[in-house]
Design a protein around this motif. Structure first.
Motif, mmCIF file in Angstrom:
data_model
loop_
_atom_site.group_PDB
_atom_site.id
_atom_site.type_symbol
_atom_site.label_atom_id
_atom_site.label_comp_id
_atom_site.label_asym_id
_atom_site.label_seq_id
_atom_site.Cartn_x
_atom_site.Cartn_y
_atom_site.Cartn_z
ATOM 1 N N ALA A 58 -27.797 -32.524 -3.763
ATOM 2 C CA ALA A 58 -26.577 -33.332 -3.866
ATOM 3 C C ALA A 58 -25.761 -32.933 -5.087
ATOM 4 O O ALA A 58 -24.521 -32.912 -5.040
ATOM 5 N N LEU A 59 -26.425 -32.611 -6.200
ATOM 6 C CA LEU A 59 -25.693 -32.152 -7.375
ATOM 7 C C LEU A 59 -25.039 -30.793 -7.119
ATOM 8 O O LEU A 59 -23.912 -30.537 -7.561
ATOM 9 N N ASN A 60 -25.735 -29.910 -6.403
ATOM 10 C CA ASN A 60 -25.114 -28.641 -6.020
ATOM 11 C C ASN A 60 -23.904 -28.888 -5.128
ATOM 12 O O ASN A 60 -22.866 -28.236 -5.254
ATOM 13 N N ASP A 61 -24.055 -29.840 -4.215
ATOM 14 C CA ASP A 61 -22.966 -30.204 -3.313
ATOM 15 C C ASP A 61 -21.766 -30.712 -4.105
ATOM 16 O O ASP A 61 -20.626 -30.280 -3.898
ATOM 17 N N ALA A 62 -22.021 -31.627 -5.043
ATOM 18 C CA ALA A 62 -20.937 -32.178 -5.863
ATOM 19 C C ALA A 62 -20.239 -31.078 -6.651
ATOM 20 O O ALA A 62 -19.003 -31.026 -6.719
ATOM 21 N N SER A 63 -21.018 -30.189 -7.252
ATOM 22 C CA SER A 63 -20.443 -29.115 -8.052
ATOM 23 C C SER A 63 -19.552 -28.219 -7.209
ATOM 24 O O SER A 63 -18.466 -27.803 -7.644
ATOM 25 N N ILE A 74 -17.519 -29.900 -14.160
ATOM 26 C CA ILE A 74 -18.380 -28.910 -13.509
ATOM 27 C C ILE A 74 -19.382 -28.321 -14.495
ATOM 28 O O ILE A 74 -20.543 -28.066 -14.144
ATOM 29 N N ARG A 75 -18.953 -28.138 -15.739
ATOM 30 C CA ARG A 75 -19.834 -27.537 -16.754
ATOM 31 C C ARG A 75 -21.051 -28.413 -17.057
ATOM 32 O O ARG A 75 -22.026 -27.944 -17.648
ATOM 33 N N GLN A 76 -21.005 -29.677 -16.657
ATOM 34 C CA GLN A 76 -22.114 -30.579 -16.977
ATOM 35 C C GLN A 76 -23.232 -30.550 -15.933
ATOM 36 O O GLN A 76 -24.333 -31.024 -16.192
ATOM 37 N N PHE A 77 -22.969 -30.016 -14.744
ATOM 38 C CA PHE A 77 -23.965 -30.104 -13.683
ATOM 39 C C PHE A 77 -25.253 -29.345 -13.969
ATOM 40 O O PHE A 77 -26.342 -29.844 -13.669
ATOM 41 N N PRO A 78 -25.206 -28.133 -14.538
ATOM 42 C CA PRO A 78 -26.479 -27.480 -14.880
ATOM 43 C C PRO A 78 -27.333 -28.321 -15.826
ATOM 44 O O PRO A 78 -28.560 -28.403 -15.669
ATOM 45 N N ARG A 79 -26.683 -28.966 -16.799
ATOM 46 C CA ARG A 79 -27.434 -29.815 -17.728
ATOM 47 C C ARG A 79 -27.987 -31.038 -17.013
ATOM 48 O O ARG A 79 -29.116 -31.471 -17.273
ATOM 49 N N LEU A 80 -27.205 -31.604 -16.090
ATOM 50 C CA LEU A 80 -27.689 -32.766 -15.345
ATOM 51 C C LEU A 80 -28.941 -32.402 -14.551
ATOM 52 O O LEU A 80 -29.921 -33.148 -14.538
ATOM 53 N N LYS A 81 -28.899 -31.239 -13.879
ATOM 54 C CA LYS A 81 -30.059 -30.831 -13.081
ATOM 55 C C LYS A 81 -31.278 -30.597 -13.967
ATOM 56 O O LYS A 81 -32.408 -30.907 -13.574
ATOM 57 N N SER A 82 -31.048 -30.078 -15.164
ATOM 58 C CA SER A 82 -32.178 -29.825 -16.059
ATOM 59 C C SER A 82 -32.807 -31.109 -16.566
ATOM 60 O O SER A 82 -33.972 -31.118 -16.969
ATOM 61 N N LYS A 83 -32.046 -32.225 -16.559
ATOM 62 C CA LYS A 83 -32.564 -33.495 -17.059
ATOM 63 C C LYS A 83 -33.268 -34.326 -15.991
ATOM 64 O O LYS A 83 -33.888 -35.338 -16.307
ATOM 65 N N ILE A 84 -33.143 -33.927 -14.718
ATOM 66 C CA ILE A 84 -33.792 -34.701 -13.660
ATOM 67 C C ILE A 84 -35.306 -34.581 -13.820
ATOM 68 O O ILE A 84 -35.848 -33.466 -13.819
#
Length: 710
Positions: free
Chosen positions: A563-568, A597-607
């Motif tokens: 879903a985060l990939n989808d959002a990005s 958009i720049r925040q999504f990699p960090r969001l995924k790393s925090k899951i």
């Protein structure tokens, strides 16, 4: 062009019936367990039904329905493929028998019989190419719409035979002649040539350039089309067995190709002098581009259908991630349930398909913004006041004294230091004013064309109006709202070619409020504002889906990542395709979207990962690649994981059959022929699919009841 404009199509391969459900279920129960067999029982039942319908119901099914059945069967077949490597020598064999498509009575030969799944998959891929060739040949090529559909169908047919040659022919070397690499190459060249020839017909009628440049393009196109036909003809002519095979099937085929090659050669030679020297050329390609048609009454339906296929207006299908749809989409017949059970609904069952929202956390199953933010509150220590500055938007803490930092610094700092939930504060859903889109659009078509033309596109206009009203509802669940927005965006692309509607006395005015500064709004007759705002809301919704997942389960984790990939990707499409054209509020600006958009990699790393994934147990294979549709933390000892991995591979293969590298299962225009499409092409008209109205109404009522219970 005065040569014979007839096109060639091929018959489907025939097969003998075979029972799949009982032996495969028995195999799963013996190798894994009875409970595992129950988890995949639905897939096995649907697999068996698809194959039975391919054999017994083919004569009763329309060409698009046969296509739907074959695609559904291929995906099911890919799911069970790992089981065929597990069949022991003393087990009851599963024998697939297929006959040559060009010699179904198998005179002077025998049918292919292979114990294994390679022949079955190769034959299904062949039949997918064959059915698309028949769809193309059945189109009314005297109309602009018919030519467009035929071009796209021939391209897909060609690419299925390319796949057959690349991945399947080598595994069935003892099969019938139609499955050999030579025949796969020939059919790929043939249908590519026929698609290019139809594009050449359109190019000859195109008048959007100077005479010299037009003649230059036509000369290059004739040369390209000639080369494709020549290569196809020589592939068969140079092989004695292939020549004999085709003559026994239809002796006119080779004669047709020989005449076509001779005619195109003469035309190409005659036009060689029109090819401009390199120094005099404008930007020109040797390939034939689809031509835009004038807005005349005869071509209105084709213009709208072409809009759904244009790479310039194509921000929807490319975004859809496999795992999100497997769990949440009401339009995907394959489903993963909370208990790990896999469900495959019958291919001829129309949507919507029930989903199991339990994979979302119970406290997060409502799409209400207040519910979401209540469960994931923003930081209380950093209230933000928003102020116009760098373009239009600046963000400052209310109690921060001057001098003020730049907008980039404060927003980036706030986002970077925020918790997972804080991203929602920067991606609230945009609000819009209600709009009677149906009346505005219909009156335009009546005024510019006629009442009869408006009637021809009535179904599309009704669906657009309905979907826009639906997307305003706050009581829909997150998955339903996402499906609604994707469909609405899809049909917006269809009407984009008619904008701006300068001739209309009542053009639609889209009013959207700034998601960050709600009292600001943009009011425009600009479809790009509408598309950009829908893309923004899709990014916001998919982020909410990701943050509402039950991360204690592997399926919840995979869904969150997807879903985060989808959002990005939705937001990336917004930035690259619509931001500049929208000229809307600052939340749609490239600068602001880029910061998000720049925040999504960090969001995924925090899951947080489930404990089982973090363990060093070798049974887990960490390989999550959404581009290749690999699974995160794949467990090879789990039968449902085996089925899911097979589905990923089958899904990926079918997605890649189209040109331009866009991962469509089919060009979107061909989906309008399907019995389960919300909008259908019927006799050249765009009509709403009445068979879907009742199920959708029932689902809407169910969604309301779920929201009330929560």
């Amino acid at each position: 062009m005065n040569n014979d404009d007839g096109v060639l199509s091929i018959p489907l391969k025939k097969t003998d019936p075979v029972e799949l459900y009982l032996p495969l279920r028995k195999l799963v129960a013996s190798k894994y367990s009875e409970s595992d067999a129950q988890k995949v029982e639905s897939v096995l039942e649907t697999l068996n039904k698809c194959r039975r319908d391919m054999v017994e119901r083919r004569a009763d099914l329309s060409l698009p329905m046969q296509r739907d059945c074959l695609i559904h069967y291929f995906k099911c077949l890919s799911m069970v493929e790992p089981l065929f490597t597990s069949i022991s020598s003393d087990a009851d064999p599963i024998l697939f028998v297929w006959y040559d498509a060009f010699n179904p009575d198998h005179q002077d030969g025998v049918p292919s019989q292979l114990k294994g799944i390679q022949l079955e998959k190769a034959a299904v891929v062949f039949n997918l190419g064959a059915i698309y060739s028949q769809i193309a040949a059945s189109c009314d090529r005297t109309t602009a719409l018919g030519r467009h559909l035929a071009i796209e169908a021939f391209k897909v047919a060609a690419n299925f035979f390319r796949k057959l040659g690349q991945f399947f022919a080598k595994d069935v070397v003892s099969a019938t002649l139609d499955l050999t690499l030579l025949f796969a190459d020939f059919l790929h060249l043939l249908f590519s040539a026929q698609a290019s020839e139809l594009e050449l017909h359109e190019l000859l009628n195109k008048n959007d350039a100077s005479y010299a440049f037009q003649q230059h393009r036509c000369a290059l196109a004739f040369r390209s089309v000639y080369e494709l036909h020549r290569r196809a003809y020589e592939t068969i002519r140079n092989d004695s067995a292939a020549r004999k095979h085709f003559r026994s099937f239809d002796p006119t085929w080779l004669t047709h190709l020989k005449k076509k090659v001779a005619f195109l050669y003469a035309e190409a030679r005659q036009r060689e002098s029109s090819i401009l020297p390199q120094s005099e050329r404008c930007h020109v390609c040797s390939t034939v581009d689809s031509c835009a048609l004038d807005h005349d009454a005869e071509c209105v339906t084709e213009i709208l259908v072409r809009g759904i296929c244009s790479t310039k207006t194509q921000p929807f299908e490319i975004q859809i991630r496999m795992y999100v749809d497997l769990i949440l989409s009401e339009y995907n017949p394959f489903k993963i349930m909370k208990d790990g059970k896999l469900v495959a609904y019958p291919w001829d069952m129309p949507p919507p398909y029930p989903t199991d929202s339990a994979i979302l956390s119970s406290s997060m199953s409502s799409s209400s913004l207040s519910d979401i933010l209540g469960s994931l509150p923003l930081k209380k220590t950093e209230p933000l006041n928003l102020y116009d500055s760098f373009g239009n938007l600046m963000a400052y803490p209310w109690d921060m004294p001057p001098p003020y930092p730049t907008a980039w610094a404060i927003l980036s700092s706030s986002l970077y230091s925020s918790s997972l939930s804080d991203i929602l504060g920067f991606l609230p859903l945009k609000k819009t004013e209600p709009l009677n889109l149906y009346e505005s659009l219909r009156s335009y078509f009546v005024l510019k064309y006629s009442e009869s033309v408006a009637n021809r596109v009535e179904g599309l206009l009704q669906m657009l109006h309905k979907l826009r009203n639906e997307m305003l509802r706050d009581d829909l669940s997150l998955p339903l709202r996402r499906d609604c927005l994707i469909l609405y965006l899809k049909y917006l692309c269809m009407i984009e070619p008619v904008f701006p509607m300068n001739a209309s006395p009542n053009p639609p005015i889209f009013v959207w409020y700034n998601a960050i500064i709600p009292h600001q709004h943009s009011s425009q007759h600009n479809i790009h504002l509408e598309k950009a705002s829908v893309l923004f809301n899709l990014g916001s919704l998919c982020t909410r889906i990701a943050l509402s997942c039950d991360l204690t389960t592997i399926h919840g984790l995979r869904l969150a990542m997807d879903a985060l990939n989808d959002a990005s990707r939705w937001l990336t499409r917004l930035r690259y395709c619509e931001s500049r054209l929208a000229s809307g509020t600052t939340d749609l600006s490239e600068h602001y979207i880029n910061m998000i958009i720049r925040q999504f990699p960090r969001l995924k790393s925090k899951i947080p990962r489930p404990q089982s994934v973090e363990s060093s147990s070798p049974r887990y294979r960490a390989a999550y690649d959404p581009v290749k549709y690999d699974l995160f933390a794949y467990d090879p000892s789990d039968v449902t994981e085996q089925f899911l991995l097979g589905y990923c591979k089958g899904y990926s293969m079918v997605q890649e059959v189209c040109e331009r590298g866009l991962p469509w299962e089919t060009p979107p225009c061909l989906d309008l022929l399907s019995e389960v499409s919300p909008v259908n092409i019927k006799d050249g008209n765009l009509v709403a699919n009445a068979t879907l109205e009742a199920p959708n109404s029932a689902l809407e009522n169910m969604s309301l009841q779920e929201t009330t219970l929560q």
